[in-house]
Enzyme design. Structure first.
Site, short mmCIF file in Angstrom:
data_model
loop_
_atom_site.label_atom_id
_atom_site.label_comp_id
_atom_site.label_asym_id
_atom_site.label_seq_id
_atom_site.Cartn_x
_atom_site.Cartn_y
_atom_site.Cartn_z
N ASP A 336 50.52 11.49 44.03
CA ASP A 336 50.95 10.59 42.96
C ASP A 336 49.71 10.16 42.19
O ASP A 336 48.57 10.33 42.64
CB ASP A 336 51.72 9.38 43.53
CG ASP A 336 52.60 8.71 42.46
OD1 ASP A 336 52.43 9.03 41.26
OD2 ASP A 336 53.45 7.87 42.82
C1 NOJ Z 1 53.47 7.04 39.40
C2 NOJ Z 1 54.84 7.01 39.98
O1 NOJ Z 1 54.79 6.50 41.28
C3 NOJ Z 1 55.53 8.37 40.01
O2 NOJ Z 1 56.85 8.19 40.41
C4 NOJ Z 1 55.43 9.02 38.68
O3 NOJ Z 1 56.10 10.25 38.70
C5 NOJ Z 1 53.96 9.20 38.34
N1 NOJ Z 1 53.34 7.88 38.25
C6 NOJ Z 1 53.76 9.95 37.04
O4 NOJ Z 1 54.14 9.18 35.96
#
Ligand code: NOJ
Length: 829
Positions: A336
């Protein structure tokens, strides 16, 4: 922005063909690469210096580990053969820097592609970019990757298309309230179409974290608290996004996230630690991911959180063990955003370089928006701290996904949402709303109304009704309830509007008096309250679960006018608003319905659609109830059914039979509304449950039926739910679990026999060692319209304790082949 000259482009375009001809003529026998090797990092002293040979055709002159001699590059679009063969050939030609480049994802500037990113793409240093909201940026980045980089490997263009792209569908929690996998799949197909029109290849959805705590803002993005429902909807969304045919992805790559445990963030506070038992990990959190993987999901994203002391982004046991080994996941894992370097803040890695090594070696294949892989992996390979086999394995996985989506003709750009998508969005939104209370106020009869009061901060909030992941949704596309009601009642009744308060969390009550006046003039007050979109989603957690701001006072004062009052709640989480619901005449819980909120809610309010949504989460009475969920263990001291709290009882202490039991002194122990609950404008009755056999064994399929009758006056749809309880087991099992669901639509007076197939796989569980087992003994079964149904039928599994193979697909109501099962070690049962 720098671009290549015509000669360069010509050379790049033609060289591959020449190279291909030479390659085919000269050498058809490349050595087979080693398989996906999870070889431990060699100590620094054992660095394989001898393998590092300079490559003439690498502009930067860096060593080309894995480079085969001096042959000219065979580019991505030219290399032929079956999938693995193509990938091997690409891999053989890649320099170490190019390989690592495939594992790097960046977020480009939205205005224009920067020189820096363009240069990195040209040099093969980036494998994936985010779509930053501007198609021109990704088109240019993609053009450079394909036309100007040495191997022409395309970028994966990624975006969070979570519950819609331009057409916004209900938030995932709302979609889960439809309990309708087919509808969820169709919504994902429509979203994938819109995403492809913006050159997007890959979405970061579905989110399949199971959540039991409404304080966590990201509950809005989940499918709720039940692993079976979440898993089935996750699989549906994966199918819809990917639209796989003959092994190729026709839509966009899906990404099941956040592997694993994020939904159990302690205290409902985002990014917090996750402390979880083996039983919950294997029985609750992992199954929806397994369903997504079994549905062919190409990618998975790790969680930000640490899980039992190990950050998800470095969790070898889960990533390499469970996901890649046991489940044979062939896709790739992305971290992430920044979660690789965040391991330094977690106190798990000393620095960015170590964080990168830990993540890669644990099984992360692509680094989302952290510098760790790009800056440090090359050095780590040279020092022998990261084996080449692991790099190759990660690159192979990423390239496989690229082959999946590359070379498809681009879709025409969209200037507005299609009618078909808007119609679908209206349908999904109507099916997602849950009728929580109705004392007869609904449905409304337009012919008998002269004046309708439309009140509340969500009645005309085009952005707020879209929900938390509406990056590309446009408020100007939204049809609000106020707009729909004005349109719908035009020439029939007068619509009086008052906002009631500035926004959902405003503490300023100065607009309430006007709302009261408006309500007092009307035949009915429709009160649109709840939480705006910004009160749920990532890092939007709450310590209380009340209807926020001055809205409780707004509800009280409108109800006090004596005008029949209907609450329509739009929110990203279950709210503990029992007092307001009790006072109002009816309550429709609509979540964040998306672009078509107005028409969908209008259809329900006026009875053109019969409510059929069912709660995918348990509603707490107060914040102190959290975490609350229907599939809890019994405990050694369950509360008596007739338990009443001490507070408000008028007694000095609890009566003896209530003492030393599992409950609260100051709150009723039952939820405000149970999981699976939802009313309709009609009523349904269930016959007794009939199992085909009273006894069964491993390999048998049990058929369980019940007859459902529409006993009301209008046609309606009912979500028929089957729950089961395993009474005695080697590890404590929940008091009940959802084991099946069917949606049936019935005319007034019509009956339908609804049939479920059960087997030992569905009735089995993961024990405290993580082994998947079926145990002999008694199961109670009930079929009904929510999770409080009486489990009146009993069946008995006669087999010895049996262990199921870990690679056996998750849950699928077909018989288990005896070849897939083996006797398990005996336990005390
Ligand atoms: C952080 C989030 O936790 C995740 O769900 C998301 O896909 C990513 N950022 C990308 O935006």
């Amino acid at each position: 922005m720098r671009s290549a000259s015509a000669t360069q482009i010509f050379a790049q375009r033609c060289a591959p063909l020449l190279a291909w001809a030479l390659y085919c003529a000269g050498s058809l026998s490349f050595a087979q690469p080693t398989g996906p090797g999870y070889v431990e990092a060699a100590p620094a002293a054992a660095a394989p210096a001898a393998q590092v040979t300079p490559a003439a055709d690498v502009p930067s002159g860096e060593p080309a580990i894995g480079q085969r001699g001096q042959q000219p590059a065979i580019r991505f679009d030219v290399v032929a053969g079956d999938l693995d063969h193509r990938i091997d050939r690409l891999l053989e030609q890649m320099t170490l820097a190019e390989k690592i480049g495939q594992l790097v994802q960046v977020y480009p500037n939205n205005e224009a592609l920067s020189e820096e990113v363009a240069d990195r793409v040209r040099a093969g240093g980036i494998g994936s970019v985010f779509y930053p909201g501007n198609r021109a940026v990704v088109e240019e980045a993609q053009r450079i990757a394909v036309e100007e980089s040495r191997l022409g490997i395309p970028l994966l263009v990624a975006r969070d298309v979570v519950h819609g792209m331009r057409t916004i569908f209900p938030i995932p929690l709302g979609q889960a309230a439809t309990w309708d996998a087919e509808l969820v799949e169709r919504a994902a197909v429509a979203s994938a179409e819109e995403a492809r029109a913006e050159r997007i290849d890959w979405t970061f959805a579905p989110m399949v974290d199971v959540c039991r705590d409404a304080r966590w803002g990201r509950i809005a993005e989940t499918f709720g608290e039940d692993p079976l429902l979440a898993g089935e909807l996750a699989a549906a969304m994966v199918r819809g996004f990917q639209q796989e045919e003959d092994g190729r992805v026709g839509g966009v790559l899906a990404c099941a996230k956040h592997f694993v445990g994020y939904g159990f963030s302690e205290g409902g506070r985002d990014y917090n630690r996750v402390s979880v038992s083996h039983a919950d990990l294997h029985n609750v959190m992992l199954p929806p991911f397994r369903q997504a993987v079994d549905a062919g999901c190409r990618t998975l994203m790790t969680t930000f959180s640490e899980v039992n002391g190990v950050p998800g982004t470095a969790h070898r046991e889960l990533l390499r063990g469970v996901l890649k080994r046991d489940w044979r996941f062939q896709g790739f894992v992305v971290s992430d955003w920044g979660s690789v370097t965040e391991m330094v803040a977690h106190g798990f890695a000393a620095d960015e370089a170590q964080a990168g090594r830990l993540a890669l070696m644990a099984g992360v294949d692509m680094d989302m928006c952290s510098p760790a892989f790009a800056k440090h992996l090359e050095q780590a390979v040279r020092e022998g701290r990261v084996p080449m086999e692991r790099i190759d394995d990660a690159v192979r996985r990423v390239l496989r996904s690229k082959v999946d989506v590359a070379g498809r003709p681009p879709r025409p750009a969209l200037t507005a949402p299609r009618h078909s998508s808007l119609d679908l969005a209206r349908r999904v939104a109507a099916r997602s709303a849950v009728l929580l209370k109705n004392d007869g106020a609904l449905p409304l009869d337009a012919a008998s109304l002269k004046r309708v009061a439309v009140i509340g901060p969500m009645a005309d909030a085009p952005q707020q009704q879209l929900g938390c992941w509406s990056l590309d949704g446009k408020p100007e596309d939204s049809v609000t309830p106020l707009a729909d009601l004005r349109n719908r009642l035009d020439g029939l009744a007068e619509v009086l509007y008052s906002r009631g308060c500035e926004n959902t969390f405003s503490g300023d009550g100065s607009l309430i008096a006007e709302a009261e006046r408006v309500a007092a003039k009307a035949d009915v007050a429709l009160l649109f309250v709840g939480e705006g979109a910004t009160l749920s989603g990532e890092a939007r957690c709450r310590a209380t679960l009340d209807l926020p701001g001055v809205q409780p006072e707004l509800v009280d004062r409108v109800v006090a006018t004596g005008v029949p009052t209907v609450l329509v709640v739009m929110a990203g989480r279950p709210l503990a608003m029992g007092e307001q619901i009790e006072r109002a005449h009816a309550t429709l819980y609509a979540w964040h319905p998306g672009t078509m909120a107005g028409p969908a809610l209008g259809d329900l309010l006026f009875g053109e659609e019969c409510p059929s949504g069912k709660l995918p989460v348990t509603f707490p009475r107060s914040v102190g109830h959290t975490p609350i969920y229907y599939n809890h263990p019994n405990t050694g001291r369950p509360r008596p059914d007739d338990y009443r709290p001490l507070f408000g009882s008028g007694r000095a202490d609890l009566p003896e039979q209530f003492q030393y039991k599992s409950h609260y002194l100051d709150e009723a122990p039952t939820p405000l509304f149970p999981f699976g609950f939802g009313l309709s404008y009609t009523t349904f009755e269930y016959s007794a449950v009939e199992p085909s056999n009273a006894e069964f064994t491993v390999g048998d399929t049990l058929t369980v039926t019940a007859t459902v009758t529409n006993t009301g006056g209008v046609p309606g749809a009912e979500v028929v739910q089957l729950y089961a309880r395993d009474h005695v087991a080697g590890a404590v099992r929940p008091v009940r679990e959802l084991k099946g669901r069917r949606r049936v639509t019935l005319e007034p007076g019509e009956s339908r026999r609804v049939e479920f197939k059960l087997d030992c796989r569905i009735l089995g569980y993961f024990d405290s060692t993580g082994a998947r087992v079926c145990e002999p003994g008694e199961f109670s079964i009930g079929i009904g319209g929510d999770s409080t149904v009486d489990l009146a039928a009993t069946v008995r599994l006669l087999a010895k304790k049996t262990q199921l193979a870990p690679n056996l697909p998750a849950v699928n109501p077909t018989a288990v082949s005896p070849a897939l099962v083996s006797p398990a070690a005996p336990t005390r049962h």
